[in-house]
Write an enzyme that holds these catalytic residues in place. Sequence first.
Site, PDB file in Angstrom:
ATOM      1  N   ASP A  55       0.613   0.390   8.469  1.00 56.17           N
ATOM      2  CA  ASP A  55      -0.171   2.171   8.678  1.00 56.17           C
ATOM      3  C   ASP A  55       0.669   3.284   8.450  1.00 56.17           C
ATOM      4  OD1 ASP A  55      -2.601  -0.319   8.895  1.00 56.17           O
ATOM      5  OD2 ASP A  55      -2.523   0.539  11.406  1.00 56.17           O
ATOM      6  N   ASN A  56       0.438   3.839   7.810  1.00 52.52           N
ATOM      7  CA  ASN A  56       1.019   4.874   7.928  1.00 52.52           C
ATOM      8  C   ASN A  56       1.529   5.769   9.285  1.00 52.52           C
ATOM      9  OD1 ASN A  56       0.408   5.553   5.357  1.00 52.52           O
ATOM     10  ND2 ASN A  56      -1.262   6.954   5.578  1.00 52.52           N
TER      11      ASN A  56
END
Length: 222
Positions: A55-56
């Site tokens: 995930d970012n």
Amino acid sequence: MFRVIYEDENYLAIDKLLPVPCLRQEGSSGLSDDVLLEYPTLSNLPDFGFTHRLDNETLGLILLAKNLTHYEGIRALFKNKEMKKTYHARVRGVLKDDEGEIDYPVAHSKKSNKRMVVVMPGYRIYRGEPRTAFTSWKILNRRTDSTDLELKASTGVRHQIRVHLESIGHPICGDALYSDYSEDYPSLMLISKTITFNCPSTGKEIKLVSTLSLDSMFNYIR
């Protein structure tokens, strides 16, 4: 933006040090841009050699392959659930049990394109087909108002660990999407900590360990 953890003729393992996308997106750069500056030949591979993504907001360990044979080999190991990964997270509240499991399907939220939801029996507010998701956890350290956990996710559903922990009342600290944001935690307190696998070409076991800790994250995300 990244630190090299391990490198040989077939693999490159790096620590992601900033909350950015792994791959470049339309109109924005990603971790892959920085990696390509030092490893330009990866531009010839699918996803620039990234065998998986985080995930970012998630920091920590990522495994890249340097050639197509090992890229496809690692992707096959992921598909067959033969890659062993652990995560470290700091969650809100103090868990009483020393270990536990979360076995709830996960689906896309019907209310938000950014969120995922746990699908409990009778729950109907979601989009698409729910996906099987299984997360196990054990205590690393109990604090006054938070707990450090080691987690294993045997399935790779988007936001799985984040939404699973939120579902049991212990969201990850600093998770602006699944919990109340706090200035004490300027980013998601979740690390991709270890990856262990047998090399598809040699059979040799390779274990990779992130240099990041939950405490050291503050050096990178403030």
